[in-house]
Design a protein around this motif. Structure first.
Motif, PDB file in Angstrom:
ATOM      1  N   GLY A 165       0.818  -1.211   0.000  1.00 25.74           N
ATOM      2  CA  GLY A 165       0.000   0.000   0.000  1.00 25.74           C
ATOM      3  C   GLY A 165       0.849   1.257   0.000  1.00 25.74           C
ATOM      4  O   GLY A 165       0.546   2.227  -0.694  1.00 25.74           O
ATOM      5  N   LEU A 166       1.932   1.248   0.769  1.00 29.22           N
ATOM      6  CA  LEU A 166       2.852   2.390   0.770  1.00 29.22           C
ATOM      7  C   LEU A 166       3.540   2.541  -0.585  1.00 29.22           C
ATOM      8  O   LEU A 166       3.713   3.663  -1.082  1.00 29.22           O
ATOM      9  CB  LEU A 166       3.898   2.218   1.871  1.00 29.22           C
ATOM     10  N   ASN A 167       3.921   1.427  -1.186  1.00 29.75           N
ATOM     11  CA  ASN A 167       4.549   1.452  -2.501  1.00 29.75           C
ATOM     12  C   ASN A 167       3.593   2.029  -3.550  1.00 29.75           C
ATOM     13  O   ASN A 167       3.978   2.874  -4.356  1.00 29.75           O
ATOM     14  CB  ASN A 167       4.995   0.046  -2.886  1.00 29.75           C
ATOM     15  N   GLU A 168       2.375   1.574  -3.541  1.00 30.29           N
ATOM     16  CA  GLU A 168       1.375   2.069  -4.495  1.00 30.29           C
ATOM     17  C   GLU A 168       1.094   3.550  -4.271  1.00 30.29           C
ATOM     18  O   GLU A 168       0.978   4.319  -5.224  1.00 30.29           O
ATOM     19  CB  GLU A 168       0.088   1.260  -4.366  1.00 30.29           C
ATOM     20  N   GLY A 169       0.989   3.963  -3.021  1.00 23.82           N
ATOM     21  CA  GLY A 169       0.742   5.366  -2.716  1.00 23.82           C
ATOM     22  C   GLY A 169       1.885   6.264  -3.157  1.00 23.82           C
ATOM     23  O   GLY A 169       1.667   7.349  -3.698  1.00 23.82           O
ATOM     24  N   ALA A 170       3.115   5.819  -2.952  1.00 20.82           N
ATOM     25  CA  ALA A 170       4.276   6.603  -3.380  1.00 20.82           C
ATOM     26  C   ALA A 170       4.330   6.701  -4.905  1.00 20.82           C
ATOM     27  O   ALA A 170       4.609   7.776  -5.455  1.00 20.82           O
ATOM     28  CB  ALA A 170       5.556   5.973  -2.841  1.00 20.82           C
ATOM     29  N   THR A 177      -2.769  11.687 -14.754  1.00 21.16           N
ATOM     30  CA  THR A 177      -2.249  10.814 -13.700  1.00 21.16           C
ATOM     31  C   THR A 177      -2.731   9.380 -13.899  1.00 21.16           C
ATOM     32  O   THR A 177      -1.949   8.428 -13.797  1.00 21.16           O
ATOM     33  CB  THR A 177      -2.690  11.321 -12.316  1.00 21.16           C
ATOM     34  N   SER A 178      -4.000   9.222 -14.186  1.00 21.24           N
ATOM     35  CA  SER A 178      -4.555   7.887 -14.407  1.00 21.24           C
ATOM     36  C   SER A 178      -3.918   7.222 -15.618  1.00 21.24           C
ATOM     37  O   SER A 178      -3.619   6.022 -15.590  1.00 21.24           O
ATOM     38  CB  SER A 178      -6.072   7.970 -14.603  1.00 21.24           C
ATOM     39  N   ASN A 179      -3.717   8.005 -16.677  1.00 21.86           N
ATOM     40  CA  ASN A 179      -3.069   7.449 -17.863  1.00 21.86           C
ATOM     41  C   ASN A 179      -1.650   6.987 -17.559  1.00 21.86           C
ATOM     42  O   ASN A 179      -1.227   5.923 -18.022  1.00 21.86           O
ATOM     43  CB  ASN A 179      -3.054   8.468 -18.998  1.00 21.86           C
ATOM     44  N   LEU A 180      -0.910   7.778 -16.802  1.00 26.13           N
ATOM     45  CA  LEU A 180       0.446   7.380 -16.420  1.00 26.13           C
ATOM     46  C   LEU A 180       0.433   6.091 -15.597  1.00 26.13           C
ATOM     47  O   LEU A 180       1.254   5.196 -15.799  1.00 26.13           O
ATOM     48  CB  LEU A 180       1.127   8.487 -15.618  1.00 26.13           C
ATOM     49  N   ARG A 181      -0.511   6.008 -14.660  1.00 29.40           N
ATOM     50  CA  ARG A 181      -0.586   4.830 -13.782  1.00 29.40           C
ATOM     51  C   ARG A 181      -0.958   3.578 -14.567  1.00 29.40           C
ATOM     52  O   ARG A 181      -0.386   2.508 -14.375  1.00 29.40           O
ATOM     53  CB  ARG A 181      -1.592   5.079 -12.652  1.00 29.40           C
ATOM     54  N   ILE A 182      -1.927   3.705 -15.462  1.00 26.90           N
ATOM     55  CA  ILE A 182      -2.341   2.553 -16.269  1.00 26.90           C
ATOM     56  C   ILE A 182      -1.231   2.144 -17.228  1.00 26.90           C
ATOM     57  O   ILE A 182      -0.959   0.951 -17.416  1.00 26.90           O
ATOM     58  CB  ILE A 182      -3.656   2.871 -17.002  1.00 26.90           C
ATOM     59  N   PHE A 183      -0.565   3.118 -17.844  1.00 27.10           N
ATOM     60  CA  PHE A 183       0.543   2.816 -18.751  1.00 27.10           C
ATOM     61  C   PHE A 183       1.667   2.103 -18.003  1.00 27.10           C
ATOM     62  O   PHE A 183       2.236   1.128 -18.502  1.00 27.10           O
ATOM     63  CB  PHE A 183       1.058   4.100 -19.401  1.00 27.10           C
ATOM     64  N   ALA A 184       1.974   2.574 -16.797  1.00 28.48           N
ATOM     65  CA  ALA A 184       3.018   1.924 -15.999  1.00 28.48           C
ATOM     66  C   ALA A 184       2.618   0.497 -15.633  1.00 28.48           C
ATOM     67  O   ALA A 184       3.460  -0.412 -15.637  1.00 28.48           O
ATOM     68  CB  ALA A 184       3.304   2.730 -14.742  1.00 28.48           C
TER      69      ALA A 184
END
Length: 125
Positions: free
Chosen positions: A20-25, A77-84
């Motif tokens: 959870g900390l990793n995802e939040g960071a 932000t969502s696009n970056l997260r989904i792409f990653a």
């Protein structure tokens, strides 16, 4: 993201706290990159990057424009997260959503509402 992962989804199971900390960071890094790209950290973002003394401010600027800027930043932000997530899953030869990405729909749903409302209310003052 940490709160959603730890308190809501996994019901305070301490074994999920590091993920959870990793995802939040990582989500915070995506927010910073998208905010820099959209100019969300500039003082003019309160008016949606429109000049309050300008002639088109009444119809294009103000809290509404600031809210739309927040939505645009959130979409980036969502696009970056989904792409990653897609790149990581491809590199690890696994399905998307099995390596810590299970909270992406929850982050998108609540994030767009909270961020846009916050920016709209913040710029109204």
């Amino acid at each position: 993201s940490v709160s959603a992962s730890f308190f809501v989804v996994h019901r305070m199971d301490l074994s999920y706290l590091p993920s959870g900390l990793n995802e939040g960071a990582f989500l915070s890094i995506c927010w910073i990159i998208a905010g820099l790209a959209n100019g969300s950290f500039l003082s003019s973002a309160v008016d949606g990057h429109y000049d309050p003394a300008g002639e088109d401010y009444e119809e294009k600027g103000g809290p509404r424009a600031a809210g739309l800027l927040a939505v645009s930043t959130f979409v980036s932000t969502s696009n970056l997260r989904i792409f990653a997530a897609l790149v990581t899953a491809t590199a690890q030869h696994r399905l998307v959503g099995t390596g810590g990405e299970e909270l992406i729909p929850l982050e998108i749903l609540f994030g767009v509402v909270l961020m846009s409302a916050w920016r709209f209310l913040h710029s109204a003052n």
